[in-house]
Write an enzyme that holds these catalytic residues in place. Structure first.
Site, PDB file in Angstrom:
ATOM      1  CD  GLU A  75       0.067  -1.219   3.136  1.00  0.00           C
ATOM      2  OE1 GLU A  75       0.277  -1.312   4.345  1.00  0.00           O
ATOM      3  OE2 GLU A  75       0.162  -2.198   2.363  1.00  0.00           O
ATOM      4  CG  ASP A 108      21.156  18.448 -36.370  1.00  0.00           C
ATOM      5  OD1 ASP A 108      22.121  17.916 -36.950  1.00  0.00           O
ATOM      6  OD2 ASP A 108      20.598  19.476 -36.776  1.00  0.00           O
ATOM      7  CG  ASP A 121      17.279  23.166 -30.380  1.00  0.00           C
ATOM      8  OD1 ASP A 121      17.146  22.753 -31.557  1.00  0.00           O
ATOM      9  OD2 ASP A 121      18.278  23.803 -30.000  1.00  0.00           O
ATOM     10  CG  ASP A 181      14.071  19.137 -33.810  1.00  0.00           C
ATOM     11  OD1 ASP A 181      14.427  18.302 -34.662  1.00  0.00           O
ATOM     12  OD2 ASP A 181      14.768  20.093 -33.452  1.00  0.00           O
ATOM     13  CG  ASN A 202       6.824 -13.067   6.755  1.00  0.00           C
ATOM     14  OD1 ASN A 202       7.365 -14.144   6.971  1.00  0.00           O
ATOM     15  ND2 ASN A 202       7.406 -11.920   7.051  1.00  0.00           N
ATOM     16  CG  ASN A 251       1.782  -4.357   5.881  1.00  0.00           C
ATOM     17  OD1 ASN A 251       2.528  -4.914   5.086  1.00  0.00           O
ATOM     18  ND2 ASN A 251       1.004  -3.335   5.538  1.00  0.00           N
ATOM     19  CG  ASP A 311       4.504  -0.942   4.266  1.00  0.00           C
ATOM     20  OD1 ASP A 311       5.204  -1.538   3.440  1.00  0.00           O
ATOM     21  OD2 ASP A 311       3.266  -1.049   4.311  1.00  0.00           O
TER      22      ASP A 311
END
Length: 849
Positions: free
Chosen positions: A288, A330, A592, A596, A660, A685, A689
């Site tokens: 999550e 180029d 540029d 292009d 787990n 958990n 995390d």
């Protein structure tokens, strides 16, 4: 009727339109513009409103798993289990707050970076021309347009000089359309045909204009189309990979939860207990924090890239940027310095000729398109020529089909059409030549001499332009057909030396898996000269004329083996890029200029520079603050580092974490009690995390950044299948030791396994975070601290006042002896399995984590 309706722009004379818009040629005041901004909203076709921080926070609770947990809390309170409900609610709130704070901070930092390259427009406010954000334009604003600008909104022209607008996005027509500020004589239903209006989604090719905004945002004629084109870039490889990963997780969670519910039903477990346990397992298996980890990792990657002078417009493009294995560009400004110098102005005998310089100077001075470096070099020769007495009458803009540009100037009673461009193009338009003031017919022998002359100049590394002229009569508009029977005068030669470090950077790019291909409009002689100087292989150069004879399949074969393409038009550049993509390359394109834009769109990663024209910067997803291959190389490496850290979190979540959760599901079948309480699963958990939130700061192995990497769900699935079960084996060993050796009851069992599962699934990060030897690859200090701290918290919790409400009890000292020994063996076994897994993956795919 809003000011931007068709009736206002199509039929009203300019004077009436100004009155309708309550504006004038002096523009709006700042206060009036603010009022109209409130009335009409931002000039944004997407219609996406920026959410407030509070709205973003509460949106986190719309996650289905979070909503189920909150519902479970309410049910627990109703049934009198307030302690368990309080624990679950606290974990949900803490997770959401942490997720929000990290994500919001990262997004805010990235938004500040984007603001530095946000598109602007030149508007007349309070009597002064100001650069303002395009979003702040309102109906009634007076704006100024020059070559290279994107038209920022629908506008009626007030004044226009030689204005040519590219309307391909509206009409599909590739050639520019001439515009003027006259009132309509004959009304038309097709708004794209209005010669006195410019529309959102188009761009200025040449000329200048002032215009009054008639409609903004979604009220524009092009609003719906522009929204589809501009508001959402094409799906990137990163997004496709995330979708594939999410689908894998959803499938796994679905079957695991279904299994738990079936066991609960047939095993006569309490319904609420089964539901809470199933939801807790789903939360435990679902990464999550992935959106937060991804946003923070990519956000920090964007910040690091900004320090390397690389600005990221779309975070998702970072992974594509790091995955580039072919870079097309180029040569000018990339291989060469871009500091072009005018070296010589020669007549057809090879002698210096002020007349050649004069005509070249007049052409460059009076053309209203984007001034090329060659034009700038000519105009930087003050005092050499006398241009007094010359005035501009008309212009024929440059295009890549003709490869030349013409202006019409008046000198006394004479009108001269002066053409400057590619030697072969100008020569083909010429029927005579001028030598020592005499006009002579251009026969085949003289043509051959002229060709030989400019080829020899090109072979010496000079960029060469030819100049020609003819006397014309007065016309309302001059067109391409006017360029005929010209008298060629001579050549202008330019030097643009290679950059000092470019050969070294090209070697570094090749070493890191990026092959550079040059796509240039220049001729093959000067291109070969420059490429040989910088060490770029140039045994074969393919010309645009050769490409026209190739099928797509043949071109796809050629692009694999050829690095230099010369005399190519913009459409041919796009075709080369598509051919490379068909061969499964991730292609970056650096450009540029106005022409292009198609190639920037066609590439996987469009890269422009801060000094580029608006149309190029709008088409790009990456902006370089300095046009340098060194800067680009540094950005690519940072992109690879960011992707590497995202992959670490994904591999962690689908290996030890999966193991787990699988163990819990298996234990639920055989144990007479829950293997771990739902609140304990959620706490486990959450702590896990927390240990991962500093992954964005982690070091990435140098070996990982040395080659491009691509998404492959196969590697993630293999980690789940091969490494996940190793975790389960040691979990079941822990169950056996707890039940047989320590004769654990329900509370002791919960405590022992809580500590073991947190320790193993967290510490394995030090193994999984690197494809090499974990003793030689050092994690970042922050990651080390958070990982060890969370393990320490898990070990100490049973000895704190929180132990009782959490359902824990102190563990015997001998258990920790077992835990340490088992964890060491577990980590060694994971390392032993990881090595051949990574090796097989790298060998089979040409890449590895």
């Amino acid at each position: 009727m809003r000011p931007g309706t068709k009736a206002a722009t199509n039929t009203l004379p300019l004077k009436s339109l100004l009155e309708r818009l309550q504006s004038n040629k002096q523009g709006l005041t700042g206060d009036e513009a603010l009022k109209r901004r409130s009335q009409y909203g931002p000039n944004d076709t997407s219609g996406v409103k920026r959410s407030s921080g509070i709205a973003q926070f509460f949106r986190l609770f719309l996650n289905p798993l979070v909503a189920i947990l909150i519902l479970a809390c309410i049910v627990s309170v109703v049934l009198g289990d307030r302690v368990n409900a309080g624990i679950i609610l606290c974990i949900v709130l803490l997770s959401s707050i942490l997720n929000f704070v990290q994500t919001y901070r990262s997004q805010s930092a990235v938004e500040k970076l984007r603001a530095g390259v946000a598109p602007t427009a030149t508007a007349l406010r309070d009597g002064q021309w100001l650069e303002i954000s395009r979003r702040d334009l309102v109906p009634g604003d007076i704006i100024r347009l020059i070559a290279g600008d994107m038209v920022p909104a629908d506008a009626r022209l007030v004044e226009a000089t030689d204005l040519h607008v590219q309307q391909a996005a509206l009409t599909g027509e590739s050639l520019p359309v001439e515009k003027s500020a006259d009132d309509l004589v004959v009304p038309t239903e097709n708004f794209a045909e209005l010669h006195n209006c410019a529309f959102l989604g188009t761009s200025v090719v040449s000329g200048t204009a002032t215009a009054i905004i008639t409609a903004t945002g979604k009220d524009t004629e092009f609003g719906d189309i522009a929204e589809r084109l501009a508001s959402r870039p094409p799906v990137t490889e990163f997004e496709r990979g995330m979708y594939g990963f999410s689908r894998l997780i959803v499938q796994t969670v679905f079957f695991l939860v279904l299994f738990i519910i079936l066991v609960g039903v047939f095993g006569n477990h309490r319904t609420l207990e089964t539901v809470l346990f199933a939801v807790a397992l789903a939360v435990g298996l679902t990464p999550e924090f992935l959106p937060m980890i991804t946003t923070v990792t990519l956000g920090q990657g964007a910040l690091r890239m900004a320090k390397q002078k690389v600005i990221v417009k779309h975070l998702e493009s970072i992974q594509n940027f790091g995955s580039i294995d072919v870079l097309c560009s180029d040569k000018t400004g990339t291989l060469t310095s871009g500091e072009t110098r005018l070296e010589a102005y020669l007549d057809l005998s090879g002698q210096d000729s002020v007349r050649v310089l004069l005509f070249g100077y007049l052409n460059s001075r009076y053309q209203s398109g984007i001034k090329s470096p060659l034009d700038s070099a000519i105009l930087q020769r003050p005092g050499v020529v006398d241009v007094d007495g010359y005035s501009k009458v008309g212009e024929i803009p440059f295009d890549f089909e003709r490869r030349c540009l013409s202006v019409v100037v008046k000198h006394g009673d004479e009108l001269l059409l002066i053409t400057k461009g590619a030697p072969e193009s100008v020569l083909s338009l010429s029927s005579t030549y001028e030598m020592n003031g005499e006009m002579k017919p251009l026969d085949d022998e003289k043509r051959a001499q002229i060709v030989k002359m400019y080829q020899e100049l090109s072979a010496q590394g000079y960029r060469v332009l030819a100049a020609a002229y003819r006397v014309v009569t007065q016309e309302a508009n001059y067109r391409k057909t006017s360029e005929q029977s010209m008298a060629i005068l001579g050549f202008l030669t330019f030097a643009d030396p290679p950059k000092a470090d470019v050969e070294q950077v090209l070697r570094a790019l090749r070493k890191d898996g990026v092959n550079v291909k040059i796509l240039t409009g220049d001729n093959e002689l000067v291109t070969r000269h420059v490429c040989e100087k910088v060490g770029l292989e140039s045994r074969r150069i393919v010309l645009g004329t050769e490409m026209d004879q190739m099928s797509d399949a043949a071109l796809a074969h050629v692009v694999e083996h050829v690095n230099i393409f010369a005399r190519v038009a913009p459409a041919q550049k796009s075709r080369i890029i598509m051919a490379l993509k068909s061969r499964k390359h991730v292609v970056g394109y650096l450009g540029d200029g106005i022409n292009d834009a198609p190639s920037l769109h066609a590439a996987d990663v469009g890269i422009s520079v801060a000094t580029g024209v608006d149309v190029a910067k709008d088409s790009a997803s990456i902006i370089l603050l300095e046009q340098s291959l060194q800067v680009l190389h540094s950005g690519i490496l940072e992109g690879r580092k960011a992707f590497g850290n995202v992959m670490k979190y994904l591999l962690m979540g689908t290996s030890s974490n999966f193991g787990n959760m699988f163990s819990m599901a298996g234990a639920y079948v055989f144990l007479p009690f829950l293997p771990m309480l739902p609140s304990q699963i959620l706490l486990n958990n959450f702590l896990y995390d927390l240990s991962q939130i500093t992954i964005p700061t982690d070091n990435v192995d140098a070996s990982f950044t040395r080659k491009p990497h691509h998404w492959d769900i196969g590697l993630i699935r293999k980690y789940m299948v091969f490494i996940g079960p190793i975790s389960s084996i040691f979990d079941f060993l822990t169950f056996f030791i707890l039940l047989r050796t320590f004769h654990a009851g329900e509370v002791l069992f919960h405590t022992g396994w809580f500590v073991e599962s947190l320790a193993t699934q967290t510490l394995v990060l030090f193994i999984i975070r690197t494809a090499g030897n974990p003793l030689r690859s050092r994690p970042s200090r922050l990651l080390t601290v958070t990982t060890l701290l969370m393990v320490a918290v898990g070990v100490l919790l049973p000895y704190t006042p929180l132990a009782r409400p959490l359902g824990f009890t102190p563990l015997p000292g001998t258990y920790f002896a077992f835990l340490i020994a088992m964890t060491v063996v577990y980590l060694l076994l994971v390392e032993a399995v990881k090595r051949p897994l990574v090796r097989r993956y790298a060998g089979g795919h040409g890449r590895g984590f």
